[in-house]
Enzyme design. Structure first.
Site, PDB file in Angstrom:
ATOM      1  N   SER A   1     -14.877 -28.457  16.075  1.00  0.00           N
ATOM      2  CA  SER A   1     -13.553 -29.085  16.033  1.00  0.00           C
ATOM      3  C   SER A   1     -13.684 -30.449  16.710  1.00  0.00           C
ATOM      4  O   SER A   1     -14.667 -30.706  17.421  1.00  0.00           O
ATOM      5  CB  SER A   1     -12.532 -28.227  16.779  1.00  0.00           C
ATOM      6  OG  SER A   1     -12.846 -28.218  18.157  1.00  0.00           O
TER       7      SER A   1
ATOM      8  N   ASP B   1     -14.671 -29.244  11.702  1.00  0.00           N
ATOM      9  CA  ASP B   1     -13.574 -28.311  11.442  1.00  0.00           C
ATOM     10  C   ASP B   1     -12.233 -29.044  11.622  1.00  0.00           C
ATOM     11  O   ASP B   1     -12.025 -29.697  12.642  1.00  0.00           O
ATOM     12  CB  ASP B   1     -13.702 -27.157  12.450  1.00  0.00           C
ATOM     13  CG  ASP B   1     -12.787 -25.995  12.150  1.00  0.00           C
ATOM     14  OD1 ASP B   1     -12.393 -25.827  10.978  1.00  0.00           O
ATOM     15  OD2 ASP B   1     -12.471 -25.238  13.089  1.00  0.00           O
ATOM     16  N   HIS B   2     -11.354 -28.937  10.651  1.00  0.00           N
ATOM     17  CA  HIS B   2     -10.028 -29.590  10.713  1.00  0.00           C
ATOM     18  C   HIS B   2     -10.120 -31.064  11.096  1.00  0.00           C
ATOM     19  O   HIS B   2      -9.455 -31.520  12.035  1.00  0.00           O
ATOM     20  CB  HIS B   2      -9.093 -28.854  11.678  1.00  0.00           C
ATOM     21  CG  HIS B   2      -8.702 -27.510  11.166  1.00  0.00           C
ATOM     22  ND1 HIS B   2      -7.772 -27.332  10.169  1.00  0.00           N
ATOM     23  CD2 HIS B   2      -9.156 -26.278  11.465  1.00  0.00           C
ATOM     24  CE1 HIS B   2      -7.650 -26.051   9.903  1.00  0.00           C
ATOM     25  NE2 HIS B   2      -8.501 -25.388  10.659  1.00  0.00           N
TER      26      HIS B   2
ATOM     27  N   GLU C   1      -7.836 -28.995   2.543  1.00  0.00           N
ATOM     28  CA  GLU C   1      -6.855 -27.957   2.874  1.00  0.00           C
ATOM     29  C   GLU C   1      -5.499 -28.216   2.226  1.00  0.00           C
ATOM     30  O   GLU C   1      -5.013 -29.324   2.211  1.00  0.00           O
ATOM     31  CB  GLU C   1      -6.681 -27.848   4.402  1.00  0.00           C
ATOM     32  CG  GLU C   1      -5.631 -26.803   4.780  1.00  0.00           C
ATOM     33  CD  GLU C   1      -5.587 -26.485   6.286  1.00  0.00           C
ATOM     34  OE1 GLU C   1      -6.650 -26.482   6.925  1.00  0.00           O
ATOM     35  OE2 GLU C   1      -4.487 -26.228   6.782  1.00  0.00           O
TER      36      GLU C   1
ATOM     37  N   GLY D   1      -6.333 -18.037  16.109  1.00  0.00           N
ATOM     38  CA  GLY D   1      -6.110 -17.306  17.362  1.00  0.00           C
ATOM     39  C   GLY D   1      -5.775 -15.850  17.075  1.00  0.00           C
ATOM     40  O   GLY D   1      -5.973 -15.353  15.965  1.00  0.00           O
TER      41      GLY D   1
ATOM     42  N   GLY E   1      -8.943 -18.649  10.422  1.00  0.00           N
ATOM     43  CA  GLY E   1      -8.294 -17.637  11.260  1.00  0.00           C
ATOM     44  C   GLY E   1      -8.931 -16.268  11.120  1.00  0.00           C
ATOM     45  O   GLY E   1      -8.247 -15.250  11.114  1.00  0.00           O
TER      46      GLY E   1
ATOM     47  N   ASN F   1     -13.616 -18.249  15.286  1.00  0.00           N
ATOM     48  CA  ASN F   1     -13.753 -19.029  16.509  1.00  0.00           C
ATOM     49  C   ASN F   1     -13.313 -18.211  17.730  1.00  0.00           C
ATOM     50  O   ASN F   1     -14.120 -17.852  18.588  1.00  0.00           O
ATOM     51  CB  ASN F   1     -12.915 -20.315  16.380  1.00  0.00           C
ATOM     52  CG  ASN F   1     -13.062 -21.251  17.567  1.00  0.00           C
ATOM     53  OD1 ASN F   1     -13.917 -21.051  18.419  1.00  0.00           O
ATOM     54  ND2 ASN F   1     -12.237 -22.275  17.630  1.00  0.00           N
TER      55      ASN F   1
HETATM   56  P1  13P Z   1      -9.927 -18.127  14.695  1.00  0.00           P
HETATM   57  O1  13P Z   1     -10.033 -18.860  15.999  1.00  0.00           O
HETATM   58  O2  13P Z   1      -8.620 -17.440  14.544  1.00  0.00           O
HETATM   59  O3  13P Z   1     -11.081 -17.228  14.460  1.00  0.00           O
HETATM   60  O4  13P Z   1      -9.950 -19.231  13.553  1.00  0.00           O
HETATM   61  C1  13P Z   1     -11.090 -20.031  13.374  1.00  0.00           C
HETATM   62  C2  13P Z   1     -10.866 -21.093  12.359  1.00  0.00           C
HETATM   63  O5  13P Z   1     -10.177 -20.911  11.388  1.00  0.00           O
HETATM   64  C3  13P Z   1     -11.541 -22.371  12.551  1.00  0.00           C
HETATM   65  O6  13P Z   1     -11.078 -23.346  11.681  1.00  0.00           O
END
Ligand code: 13P
Length: 287
Positions: free
Chosen positions: A49, A84-85, A135, A178, A208, A231
Site C-alpha cells: 500500500s 495496492d490501491h 477498480e 479488515g 478484503g 492483509n
Molecule cells: P484484508 O486486510 O481485509 O485482508 O484486505 C486486503 C486487501 O484487500 C488489500 O487490498
C-alpha cells in the site's frame, strides 16, 4: 526475478484457482511470504500500500529489498511486486521504482475520470510490460487511509474498464477491508456473476480476503475470481503470536529479547497463514 502478474493470473483463471496477494510491511513479512511461496511452489503477489511503501522508506527501498531477497533466498517461483490501491501519482512513482505490477484505484472518481486515467495507465504499463489492476465499485472499510463505502460495482462500468485492456479488475461485491462486522451480509454473488459475464476472460480480484468463509472463497473462484488479497489476517496472526511470546515472559528469559527471537513466533504465524490461504486458493504447486 520480478514478473508481471499477467501470466500467473491468466493461468489461474484457466485453471480455476486464485493467486494470493499478501501485503508486506517490512523485511520479516517479505521473507516469510517469499519462503512460503517457494516451499509450496506457488506463484505469489506481494502487495504494497502507499502507506506501507512510505513506512519502508519509499518504493525504491521496497523494490531493492524484494529483488535482493529473491536473489539471495534463491526464490524461483513467479513473484509480482504490486502497488495496492494506488493513487494516480503513486502509480507513476512505483513504475519508476521498478514495481512489476500496479493497481490504480480510480473507484472514487466519476466513471469518466476513472476510465480516462485508467486508459492512460494501460498504455504506460503495456509499454513497460507491467500488469495493471483497476477498480470499479468500492471496497468497504479502511486500508492505510484508503476509505471505501463498499458499494457493489455496476457490471456495465466494469465492462467499460475491462475493455480498456487492464490485466485484472477489482469489482466491489460487498467485500470489506479488515475484519468483517457481525452483521455483514456476505459477498454479492449476484453482482459477481453479472460482472463475470460482462468481462469474459478478464481475471477478477477479490479484496478484503481476511475472514471470508471458505465456501464463499471457493464460490468466488468458481465465478471468475483469480486473485485474492489478504492483509489484515497476517497482521492479526503476527500480533497474536508476538503477544503470546511476551505474555509468557519469554523476552525476559535468557536472550529472549534478541529481535530475531522476539519476532520469530510472529514470522512463523505469518507463514502458517499464507500456507493456509495458498492451500484454500488452490495455487500450491502451480508455479
Ligand atoms: P484484508 O486486510 O481485509 O485482508 O484486505 C486486503 C486487501 O484487500 C488489500 O487490498
Amino acid at each position: 526475478m520480478l514478473v508481471s502478474a499477467k501470466e500467473m493470473l491468466t493461468k489461474a483463471k484457466a485453471g480455476h484457482y486464485a493467486v494470493g496477494q499478501f501485503n508486506i510491511n517490512n523485511l520479516e513479512w517479505t521473507k516469510a511470504i517469499l519462503q512460503t511461496a517457494q516451499e509450496l511452489n506457488s506463484p505469489v503477489i506481494l502487495g504494497v500500500s502507499e502507506g506501507a511503501g512510505k513506512y519502508m522508506c519509499g518504493f525504491k527501498t521496497v523494490t531493492n529489498m524484494v529483488k535482493a531477497m529473491i536473489d539471495e533466498l534463491g526464490i524461483t517461483v513467479p513473484v509480482a511486486l504490486h502497488l495496492d490501491h494506488g493513487s494516480y501519482e503513486g502509480c507513476y512513482k512505483c513504475i519508476e521504482a521498478g514495481f512489476s505490477s500496479i493497481m490504480f484505484d480510480g473507484s472514487h472518481y466519476p466513471i469518466e475520470e476513472n476510465v480516462a486515467k485508467t486508459k492512460e495507465l494501460v498504455a504506460v504499463c503495456e509499454e513497460k510490460g507491467l500488469s495493471l489492476e483497476a477498480e470499479v465499485g468500492s471496497i468497504g472499510g479502511e486500508e492505510d487511509g484508503v476509505v471505501g463505502m463498499g458499494e457493489c460495482a455496476d457490471p456495465n462500468e466494469c465492462k467499460m474498464i475491462a475493455d480498456l485492456g487492464v490485466t485484472m479488475l477489482a469489482a466491489g461485491i460487498g467485500n470489506i477491508h479488515g475484519k468483517y462486522p457481525e452483521n455483514w451480509q456476505g459477498l454479492s454473488f449476484e453482482t459477481l456473476a453479472a460482472v463475470s459475464e460482462k468481462v469474459g476472460e478478464m481475471p477478477l480480484v477479490l479484496h478484503g480476503g481476511t475472514g471470508i468463509p471458505e465456501d464463499m472463497i471457493k464460490k468466488a473462484i468458481s465465478l471468475g475470481v483469480s486473485k485474492i488479497n489478504v492483509n489484515t489476517e497476517c497482521q492479526l496472526a503476527f500480533a497474536a503470536a508476538t503477544r503470546a511470546y511476551v505474555e509468557a515472559g519469554k523476552d525476559l528469559s535468557g536472550k529472549g529479547f534478541d529481535p530475531r527471537k522476539l519476532l520469530a513466533p510472529g514470522v512463523e504465524a505469518i507463514k502458517a497463514t499464507v500456507k493456509e490461504k495458498m492451500e484454500l486458493f488452490g495455487s500450491v504447486g502451480k508455479a
